[in-house]
Design a protein around this motif. Sequence first.
Motif, short mmCIF file in Angstrom:
data_model
loop_
_atom_site.label_atom_id
_atom_site.label_comp_id
_atom_site.label_asym_id
_atom_site.label_seq_id
_atom_site.Cartn_x
_atom_site.Cartn_y
_atom_site.Cartn_z
N GLY A 1 35.07 -102.67 -61.84
CA GLY A 1 34.24 -102.49 -60.65
C GLY A 1 34.34 -101.15 -59.97
O GLY A 1 33.72 -100.95 -58.92
N GLY A 2 35.10 -100.20 -60.53
CA GLY A 2 35.24 -98.90 -59.90
C GLY A 2 34.26 -97.87 -60.44
O GLY A 2 33.22 -98.21 -61.00
N GLY A 3 34.63 -96.60 -60.29
CA GLY A 3 33.75 -95.54 -60.75
C GLY A 3 34.49 -94.35 -61.33
O GLY A 3 33.92 -93.26 -61.42
N LYS A 4 35.75 -94.55 -61.72
CA LYS A 4 36.58 -93.45 -62.17
C LYS A 4 35.93 -92.66 -63.30
O LYS A 4 35.88 -91.42 -63.26
N GLU A 5 35.45 -93.35 -64.32
CA GLU A 5 34.87 -92.66 -65.47
C GLU A 5 33.59 -91.91 -65.11
O GLU A 5 33.29 -90.87 -65.70
N ARG A 6 32.83 -92.44 -64.15
CA ARG A 6 31.59 -91.77 -63.75
C ARG A 6 31.87 -90.42 -63.11
O ARG A 6 31.03 -89.51 -63.16
N ALA A 7 33.02 -90.30 -62.46
CA ALA A 7 33.34 -89.07 -61.74
C ALA A 7 34.07 -88.04 -62.60
O ALA A 7 34.24 -86.89 -62.17
N GLU A 8 34.51 -88.42 -63.79
CA GLU A 8 35.28 -87.51 -64.62
C GLU A 8 34.46 -86.27 -64.99
O GLU A 8 33.29 -86.36 -65.39
N GLY B 1 25.74 -81.43 -61.09
CA GLY B 1 26.36 -82.63 -61.63
C GLY B 1 25.69 -83.92 -61.21
O GLY B 1 26.04 -85.00 -61.73
N ALA B 2 24.71 -83.83 -60.30
CA ALA B 2 24.09 -85.04 -59.78
C ALA B 2 23.45 -85.91 -60.87
O ALA B 2 23.62 -87.13 -60.86
N PRO B 3 22.69 -85.33 -61.81
CA PRO B 3 22.09 -86.18 -62.85
C PRO B 3 23.13 -86.94 -63.68
O PRO B 3 22.88 -88.07 -64.10
N THR B 4 24.29 -86.33 -63.89
CA THR B 4 25.34 -87.00 -64.66
C THR B 4 25.89 -88.19 -63.90
O THR B 4 26.09 -89.28 -64.47
N LEU B 5 26.11 -88.04 -62.62
CA LEU B 5 26.69 -89.12 -61.82
C LEU B 5 25.72 -90.28 -61.65
O LEU B 5 26.15 -91.43 -61.59
N THR B 6 24.45 -89.99 -61.60
CA THR B 6 23.47 -91.03 -61.30
C THR B 6 22.77 -91.62 -62.52
O THR B 6 21.90 -92.49 -62.38
N LYS B 7 23.17 -91.23 -63.71
CA LYS B 7 22.43 -91.67 -64.89
C LYS B 7 22.74 -93.10 -65.29
O LYS B 7 21.98 -93.75 -65.99
N ASP B 8 23.91 -93.62 -64.85
CA ASP B 8 24.37 -94.94 -65.33
C ASP B 8 24.15 -95.97 -64.25
O ASP B 8 24.65 -95.85 -63.14
N GLY B 9 23.45 -97.06 -64.58
CA GLY B 9 23.24 -98.14 -63.63
C GLY B 9 24.48 -98.96 -63.37
O GLY B 9 24.56 -99.66 -62.37
N GLY B 10 25.45 -98.92 -64.27
CA GLY B 10 26.74 -99.57 -64.03
C GLY B 10 26.74 -101.05 -64.25
O GLY B 10 25.72 -101.67 -64.56
N PRO B 11 27.89 -101.69 -64.08
CA PRO B 11 28.04 -103.12 -64.27
C PRO B 11 27.38 -103.89 -63.14
O PRO B 11 27.15 -103.34 -62.06
N PRO B 12 27.05 -105.15 -63.33
CA PRO B 12 26.29 -105.86 -62.32
C PRO B 12 27.03 -106.16 -61.04
O PRO B 12 26.42 -106.20 -59.99
N HIS B 13 28.32 -106.39 -61.07
CA HIS B 13 29.01 -106.86 -59.87
C HIS B 13 30.27 -106.05 -59.61
O HIS B 13 31.21 -106.09 -60.41
N PRO B 14 30.32 -105.30 -58.48
CA PRO B 14 31.53 -104.53 -58.20
C PRO B 14 32.65 -105.42 -57.69
O PRO B 14 32.42 -106.52 -57.26
N LYS C 1 43.53 -103.45 -51.04
CA LYS C 1 42.91 -103.67 -49.73
C LYS C 1 41.53 -103.02 -49.62
O LYS C 1 40.61 -103.57 -49.00
N ALA C 2 41.38 -101.85 -50.20
CA ALA C 2 40.13 -101.11 -50.04
C ALA C 2 38.94 -101.80 -50.71
O ALA C 2 37.79 -101.45 -50.41
N THR C 3 39.20 -102.78 -51.59
CA THR C 3 38.06 -103.47 -52.20
C THR C 3 37.23 -104.20 -51.16
O THR C 3 36.04 -104.41 -51.36
N ARG C 4 37.86 -104.60 -50.05
CA ARG C 4 37.11 -105.28 -48.98
C ARG C 4 36.08 -104.33 -48.38
O ARG C 4 34.97 -104.73 -48.01
#
Length: 212
Positions: free
Chosen positions: A148-155, A199-212, A104-107
């Motif tokens: 489409g998530g961010g689990k690995e980015r937050a590890e 930790g901010a530079p680590t979280l923001t370094k990846d542009g990620g996949p194109p479509h969540p 549900k939260a994907t909405r």
Amino acid sequence: MNEIWPVVHAEREALIRDLEDVPAERWSTPSLCPGWDVHDVVAHLAGDAKTTPLSFVLRFAAARFDFDRYNDAAVARERTDDPRRTLASFRAALHRTTGAPAPKATRLVEAFVHGEDVRRPLGLSRDYPVEPVVTALRHQLRTRVGIGGGKERAEGLHLVATDADLDVGEGPEVRGPALALLLALSGRPIRPDELTGPGAPTLTKDGGPPHP
């Protein structure tokens, strides 16, 4: 789901209202979603609002179970040669309560992240409801990047929202508004002053996949 749909509908309505006075030529502005312009994102949102579990299954199979191919086909279906017509199509689907067979939260993730995909490049702003943003953020923390998530980015990071009750993880701290954390977890660029901490530079370094 009953508590989520009113928020989603309000966000759709607010975005439509914000876009009503945007000149057609500005709809080609690149969005925060890599590879998509503003018009593409609105077409995606229109298609997403019209999706049903059955139509998703059929079209995902037709896309050979490739999410990027599925999303690109949806944009091609909904994007017209006139941004006003695309916006009208989105408006017609504003109050729908259907969607793909997904959590549900994907909405909420769609509403907030794609809302900023459009607003930030156009110089528009909105005060989002904080608690639903946190719900979307917690979903991204549980969901793998590949879907489409961010689990690995937050590890390995300690995330702290400065405007909400969210304090999760262990490691170098990343501190900032819940919306900025949500965008960064979703692979979106943010302003340099939005997140602070070692930790901010680590979280923001990846542009990620194109479509969540």
